[in-house]
Design a protein around this motif. Structure first.
Motif, PDB file in Angstrom:
ATOM      1  N   LEU A 175      -6.227  -1.339   0.129  1.00 47.06           N
ATOM      2  CA  LEU A 175      -5.014  -0.687  -0.573  1.00 47.06           C
ATOM      3  C   LEU A 175      -3.702  -1.596  -0.469  1.00 47.06           C
ATOM      4  CD1 LEU A 175      -5.102   3.045   1.123  1.00 47.06           C
ATOM      5  CD2 LEU A 175      -6.078   2.170  -0.901  1.00 47.06           C
ATOM      6  N   GLU A 176      -3.608  -2.498   0.336  1.00 45.68           N
ATOM      7  CA  GLU A 176      -2.554  -3.429   0.138  1.00 45.68           C
ATOM      8  C   GLU A 176      -2.490  -4.313  -0.741  1.00 45.68           C
ATOM      9  OE1 GLU A 176      -2.782  -6.352   4.040  1.00 45.68           O
ATOM     10  OE2 GLU A 176      -2.588  -4.146   4.529  1.00 45.68           O
ATOM     11  N   LYS A 177      -3.774  -4.535  -1.146  1.00 50.99           N
ATOM     12  CA  LYS A 177      -4.096  -5.615  -2.348  1.00 50.99           C
ATOM     13  C   LYS A 177      -4.295  -5.285  -3.543  1.00 50.99           C
ATOM     14  CE  LYS A 177      -7.069  -7.890   1.337  1.00 50.99           C
ATOM     15  NZ  LYS A 177      -8.373  -8.226   1.871  1.00 50.99           N
ATOM     16  N   ILE A 178      -3.588  -4.180  -3.760  1.00 52.61           N
ATOM     17  CA  ILE A 178      -3.658  -3.479  -5.190  1.00 52.61           C
ATOM     18  C   ILE A 178      -2.193  -3.872  -5.764  1.00 52.61           C
ATOM     19  CG2 ILE A 178      -3.592  -1.201  -6.487  1.00 52.61           C
ATOM     20  CD1 ILE A 178      -5.817  -0.150  -4.548  1.00 52.61           C
ATOM     21  N   ASP A 236     -15.496  -1.773 -11.290  1.00 53.28           N
ATOM     22  CA  ASP A 236     -16.642  -1.693 -12.172  1.00 53.28           C
ATOM     23  C   ASP A 236     -16.902  -3.149 -12.525  1.00 53.28           C
ATOM     24  OD1 ASP A 236     -18.804  -0.831 -13.641  1.00 53.28           O
ATOM     25  OD2 ASP A 236     -17.784   0.049 -15.297  1.00 53.28           O
ATOM     26  N   ALA A 237     -17.147  -3.816 -11.753  1.00 50.33           N
ATOM     27  CA  ALA A 237     -17.396  -5.511 -11.944  1.00 50.33           C
ATOM     28  C   ALA A 237     -18.619  -5.565 -12.518  1.00 50.33           C
ATOM     29  CB  ALA A 237     -16.950  -6.161 -10.747  1.00 50.33           C
ATOM     30  N   GLU A 238     -18.794  -6.729 -13.130  1.00 52.91           N
ATOM     31  CA  GLU A 238     -20.266  -7.162 -13.816  1.00 52.91           C
ATOM     32  C   GLU A 238     -20.959  -7.975 -12.594  1.00 52.91           C
ATOM     33  OE1 GLU A 238     -19.805  -9.545 -17.400  1.00 52.91           O
ATOM     34  OE2 GLU A 238     -19.052  -7.744 -18.369  1.00 52.91           O
ATOM     35  N   GLU A 239     -20.059  -8.618 -11.801  1.00 55.65           N
ATOM     36  CA  GLU A 239     -20.902  -9.409 -10.825  1.00 55.65           C
ATOM     37  C   GLU A 239     -21.361  -8.685  -9.462  1.00 55.65           C
ATOM     38  OE1 GLU A 239     -16.416 -10.656  -9.931  1.00 55.65           O
ATOM     39  OE2 GLU A 239     -17.537  -9.880 -11.670  1.00 55.65           O
ATOM     40  N   ASP A 240     -22.491  -8.804  -9.255  1.00 56.11           N
ATOM     41  CA  ASP A 240     -23.164  -8.140  -8.265  1.00 56.11           C
ATOM     42  C   ASP A 240     -22.811  -8.399  -6.793  1.00 56.11           C
ATOM     43  OD1 ASP A 240     -24.794  -6.617 -10.077  1.00 56.11           O
ATOM     44  OD2 ASP A 240     -26.466  -7.895  -9.856  1.00 56.11           O
ATOM     45  N   ASP A 241     -22.221  -9.717  -6.765  1.00 53.86           N
ATOM     46  CA  ASP A 241     -22.064  -9.932  -5.382  1.00 53.86           C
ATOM     47  C   ASP A 241     -20.448  -9.245  -4.788  1.00 53.86           C
ATOM     48  OD1 ASP A 241     -20.109 -11.304  -7.056  1.00 53.86           O
ATOM     49  OD2 ASP A 241     -20.108 -13.234  -6.140  1.00 53.86           O
ATOM     50  N   LYS A 244       0.402  -2.595 -12.369  1.00 51.48           N
ATOM     51  CA  LYS A 244      -0.716  -2.764 -13.238  1.00 51.48           C
ATOM     52  C   LYS A 244      -1.980  -2.343 -13.192  1.00 51.48           C
ATOM     53  CE  LYS A 244       1.418  -7.651 -13.618  1.00 51.48           C
ATOM     54  NZ  LYS A 244       1.478  -8.898 -13.499  1.00 51.48           N
ATOM     55  N   GLY A 245      -2.301  -1.660 -11.951  1.00 44.92           N
ATOM     56  CA  GLY A 245      -3.593  -1.028 -11.730  1.00 44.92           C
ATOM     57  C   GLY A 245      -4.781  -2.374 -11.426  1.00 44.92           C
ATOM     58  N   VAL A 246      -4.433  -2.973 -10.812  1.00 44.54           N
ATOM     59  CA  VAL A 246      -5.395  -4.330 -10.556  1.00 44.54           C
ATOM     60  C   VAL A 246      -5.311  -4.447  -9.018  1.00 44.54           C
ATOM     61  CG1 VAL A 246      -5.403  -6.668 -10.801  1.00 44.54           C
ATOM     62  CG2 VAL A 246      -4.787  -5.314 -12.496  1.00 44.54           C
ATOM     63  N   LEU A 247      -6.620  -4.779  -8.710  1.00 44.60           N
ATOM     64  CA  LEU A 247      -7.060  -5.133  -7.117  1.00 44.60           C
ATOM     65  C   LEU A 247      -7.061  -6.540  -7.202  1.00 44.60           C
ATOM     66  CD1 LEU A 247      -7.942  -4.395  -4.405  1.00 44.60           C
ATOM     67  CD2 LEU A 247     -10.361  -4.394  -5.190  1.00 44.60           C
ATOM     68  N   LYS A 291      -9.348 -13.316  -7.389  1.00 50.57           N
ATOM     69  CA  LYS A 291      -9.687 -12.556  -8.692  1.00 50.57           C
ATOM     70  C   LYS A 291      -9.028 -11.322  -8.823  1.00 50.57           C
ATOM     71  CE  LYS A 291     -14.286 -14.503  -8.857  1.00 50.57           C
ATOM     72  NZ  LYS A 291     -15.904 -14.203  -8.840  1.00 50.57           N
ATOM     73  N   LYS A 292      -8.871 -10.757 -10.061  1.00 50.94           N
ATOM     74  CA  LYS A 292      -8.400  -9.722 -10.368  1.00 50.94           C
ATOM     75  C   LYS A 292      -9.347  -8.760 -10.843  1.00 50.94           C
ATOM     76  CE  LYS A 292      -3.708 -11.545 -11.520  1.00 50.94           C
ATOM     77  NZ  LYS A 292      -2.834 -11.151 -10.274  1.00 50.94           N
ATOM     78  N   TYR A 293      -9.340  -7.190 -10.443  1.00 47.20           N
ATOM     79  CA  TYR A 293     -10.245  -6.332 -10.855  1.00 47.20           C
ATOM     80  C   TYR A 293      -9.577  -5.180 -11.289  1.00 47.20           C
ATOM     81  CZ  TYR A 293     -13.885  -9.252  -8.158  1.00 47.20           C
ATOM     82  OH  TYR A 293     -14.426 -10.214  -7.949  1.00 47.20           O
ATOM     83  N   GLN A 294      -9.802  -4.653 -12.603  1.00 46.09           N
ATOM     84  CA  GLN A 294      -9.057  -3.504 -13.267  1.00 46.09           C
ATOM     85  C   GLN A 294      -9.568  -2.233 -12.317  1.00 46.09           C
ATOM     86  OE1 GLN A 294      -6.678  -4.188 -15.529  1.00 46.09           O
ATOM     87  NE2 GLN A 294      -5.861  -1.987 -15.419  1.00 46.09           N
ATOM     88  N   LEU A 295      -8.585  -1.428 -11.695  1.00 52.38           N
ATOM     89  CA  LEU A 295      -9.240  -0.243 -11.252  1.00 52.38           C
ATOM     90  C   LEU A 295      -9.721   0.654 -12.051  1.00 52.38           C
ATOM     91  CD1 LEU A 295      -5.997   0.516  -8.604  1.00 52.38           C
ATOM     92  CD2 LEU A 295      -8.300  -0.612  -8.254  1.00 52.38           C
ATOM     93  N   THR A 296     -10.908   1.432 -12.058  1.00 48.71           N
ATOM     94  CA  THR A 296     -11.295   2.417 -12.847  1.00 48.71           C
ATOM     95  C   THR A 296     -10.474   3.914 -12.520  1.00 48.71           C
ATOM     96  OG1 THR A 296     -12.902   2.910 -10.877  1.00 48.71           O
ATOM     97  CG2 THR A 296     -13.608   1.306 -12.608  1.00 48.71           C
ATOM     98  N   ASP A 297      -9.894   3.885 -11.456  1.00 50.40           N
ATOM     99  CA  ASP A 297      -8.855   5.168 -11.149  1.00 50.40           C
ATOM    100  C   ASP A 297      -7.774   4.828 -10.971  1.00 50.40           C
ATOM    101  OD1 ASP A 297      -7.871   7.729 -10.765  1.00 50.40           O
ATOM    102  OD2 ASP A 297      -9.534   8.124  -8.879  1.00 50.40           O
ATOM    103  N   GLN A 298      -6.688   4.746 -11.506  1.00 51.72           N
ATOM    104  CA  GLN A 298      -5.428   4.444 -11.422  1.00 51.72           C
ATOM    105  C   GLN A 298      -4.532   5.517 -11.058  1.00 51.72           C
ATOM    106  OE1 GLN A 298      -3.594   1.777 -14.102  1.00 51.72           O
ATOM    107  NE2 GLN A 298      -5.522   0.929 -14.853  1.00 51.72           N
TER     108      GLN A 298
END
Length: 650
Positions: free
Chosen positions: A332-335, A489-494, A339-342, A347-354
């Motif tokens: 939660l502190e990395k959001i 909802d990232a493409e990379e499985d890791d 911008k709605g980004v984690l 790396k930056k990941y768009q939140l699917t729920d903002q």
């Protein structure tokens, strides 16, 4: 003379030579009886109907006995009908009634068959043990029938008259029900549940009701059991997690009706703060059932509300307990909330729920005033719930982190290992714990959390660690990625990878399995590790037998949520005096389906081990204790004969 003080105490129970001699004869005879059957189940996950069927059938033990007794006397269809009568006597007789009634000849034949089966399954027990298990109202008659052997000419008419009289006086139905219960009891003497009674499935409370009534059961705790045990003690992060999982699978009914937990405060809060909810992630995953649109909407709102509360409470706990080393999960502190980004590992990941109206970017882990009120009300409901507290008390009293029983080692998850195969260490207040010592440390922590639940929250925090900590023997993974699965909802499985502890790869190695058995003081050449927790993907060719037969994984996915992955519906294990049998189950559809099955294709069994010589009680843990008792009784007998202790006669 050894232990004279103890012998004097023993003499109060056996006051003279005849008394002590009788007991020695009795115990030595018992030592030569066959070892009774053990039944192992794991990862029940709230699937009460499948569990009850496995229990009633003793995972094929009863059908196996029917095959032995009536090999050439009955057809396969007749054997199946007889088995079904034993499993579901009331339903089977009701069905026959509806077909046109039950003639006296049917009752007499059924009673005769069931008496023969009762004789077989009870034959390995002492008369005293059998007598104690008999239903009071039929005890005398059943005892008489059990001791009339097939083909005994002097009592042939005697037996026939008993059976016809039972029918004449209108007690045939009740007698058949009593015999079926007796057969189910004696088919398996000891039941082992190797963890995870709760979560995913709809009725864990029903499973608990059955376990509390069972005559001889132990439980090795799983991570989902610890989750509910901690929640019942009021650990708020675990309460939120337990509710989130229940809502995720649409299991409100067992919360509200099974346990009577008041969900209205959460429902009101969710409907006020999460009205416009369109994210599919919060919709319940329904398996083999349906809900209407309104139910799905409310449940989805509650799901999101409790998920946010859970992530806040977990963040508070991670900060409070740095020794847990879980800062990676402080999401939660990395959001970037604007911008709605984690931001994660560069790396930056768009939140699917903002839409997170209750989270303050300045203090993301602080509960809002409304959230505080909700979790306090839920805590009160969990801690003051009589049914839940009774169930949890049973788990504390009958459960453990691991169990050593008849040369085998039973535990749910793993013994944490490092990559090099050595036991992983957990350091607590300067003390290092690994292997058996680590399991004992956690067992002690769990028990102290219950005994000191009002005094110290520290122990309850460890229950949360056991639920999801990296070196928890019950979790067995390096992290839990629930938050990431909800909000990215990232493409990379890791990103979502939860790496299993090296134990799960190492257990394929016989040397490692033997090393673990030796660590727990068991014979590595004859002992077995019996494991749950990780569903075996049989349809992909994975074997439940590991380490050249030294380890058995009996989680084949009883939970309906795993059927697609495993290709089956669970494993169970039976351990009799002659063999170990691993049973593979197909999905249990319904009792109605079981009643009408013409073929016996619900299970398939494979022998894991066959003993050269049938095992006796002398070869078991109970036998070891009885031999010790015999040794002391022999010393008492010697003391009487030498006049060291005076005999007493009334």
């Amino acid at each position: 003379m050894k232990d004279l003080k103890y012998l004097k105490l023993l003499s109060e129970q056996f006051p003279n030579v005849p008394a002590v001699s009788t007991e020695i004869i009795n115990l030595k005879a018992i030592l030569n009886l066959p070892k009774s059957t053990e039944h192992f189940l794991t990862d029940l996950h709230g699937e009460a109907e499948a569990f009850k069927y496995m229990l009633k059938t003793a995972s094929g033990v009863i059908e196996y006995k029917i095959d032995q007794i009536f090999e050439d006397k009955l057809t396969d269809t007749e054997k199946r009908e007889l088995a079904t009568l034993i499993f579901y006597p009331k339903s089977k007789m009701k069905e026959l009634d509806e077909r046109g009634g039950i003639p006296p000849e049917w009752y007499k034949e059924a009673l005769d068959y069931m008496v023969q089966i009762s004789q077989e399954v009870s034959s390995i027990y002492t008369r005293s043990k059998v007598r104690k298990a008999l239903p009071e109202k039929f005890a005398y008659i059943i005892e008489e029938l059990l001791h009339i052997r097939e083909g005994e000419p002097n009592k042939k008419d005697y037996k026939a008259k008993i059976l016809t009289t039972i029918i004449e006086v209108g007690q045939a139905r009740e007698f058949i029900i009593a015999l079926s219960e007796l057969i189910q009891t004696f088919a398996v003497d000891k039941l082992h549940i190797i963890g995870d009674i709760f979560d995913r499935g709809p009725t864990p409370d029903v499973i608990m009701d059955f376990l509390k009534k069972h005559h001889n059961v132990d439980v090795q705790w799983g991570n989902h059991d610890i989750l509910w045990m901690g929640a019942a003690l009021g650990q708020q992060a675990l309460i939120a997690t337990a509710l989130r999982i229940a809502l995720r699978y649409g299991n409100l009914e067992f919360l509200e009706e099974g346990y009577g937990i008041n969900m209205r405060p959460l429902a009101r809060f969710a409907m006020n703060h999460y009205q416009n909810l369109d994210e599919e992630i919060y919709q319940p995953r329904l398996i083999n059932r349906e809900l209407d649109e309104n139910e799905i909407k409310i449940m989805s709102q509650m799901h999101k509300a409790i998920a946010v509360i859970q992530f806040k409470l977990e963040g508070q706990l991670i900060k409070k307990r740095p020794e847990f080393e879980m800062n990676e999960a402080l999401y939660l502190e990395k959001i970037d909330y604007q911008k709605g980004v984690l931001n994660l590992a560069g790396k930056k990941y768009q939140l699917t729920d903002q839409k997170l109206p209750t989270i303050s970017p300045e203090a993301p882990y602080r509960l809002s005033e409304w959230e505080e009120e909700v979790i306090e009300q839920l805590s009160y409901s969990f801690k003051n719930n009589d049914k839940l507290q009774e169930d949890v008390r049973f788990l504390y009293n009958n459960g453990s982190m691991y169990k050593k029983y008849n040369g085998n080692l039973l535990f749910h998850g793993c013994v944490p290992l490092a990559e090099n195969g050595n036991f992983s260490e957990v350091k607590v207040e300067g003390e290092k714990y690994s292997g058996k010592k680590l399991m004992d440390f956690f067992d002690d922590i769990i028990r102290r959390s219950y005994s000191k639940q009002e005094a110290d929250a520290e122990f309850k925090d460890w229950l949360w660690y056991l639920w999801r900590g990296e070196l928890s023997p019950l979790f067995g993974k390096d992290r839990m990625t629930t938050f990431l699965r909800y909000f990215t909802d990232a493409e990379e499985d890791d990103l979502y990878q939860e790496n299993m502890n090296p134990y799960y790869q190492a257990r394929e190695n016989e040397y490692i399995c033997k090393k673990i058995l030796a660590e727990f003081g068991l014979d590595p050449e004859t002992g077995h590790i019996i494991n749950g927790h990780t569903p075996v993907a049989e349809k992909k060719g994975e074997s439940p037998v590991k380490g050249n037969g030294r380890l058995l994984v009996i989680d084949g996915g009883i939970s309906a949520a795993y059927h697609e992955k495993t290709g089956i519906a669970g494993y169970t294990l039976t351990y009799s005096n002659t063999k170990m049998r691993l049973i593979s189950h197909q999905p249990f559809i319904s009792k109605k389906n079981a009643l009408h099955k013409d073929s016996r294709d619900t299970i398939s069994a494979a022998e894991v081990l066959k003993f050269e010589q049938p095992q006796k009680i002398a070869d078991t843990d109970i036998g070891e204790k009885l031999n010790e008792d015999v040794e002391y009784l022999m010393q008492l007998l010697e003391a009487y004969k030498d006049g060291i202790i005076k005999e007493k006669y009334n």
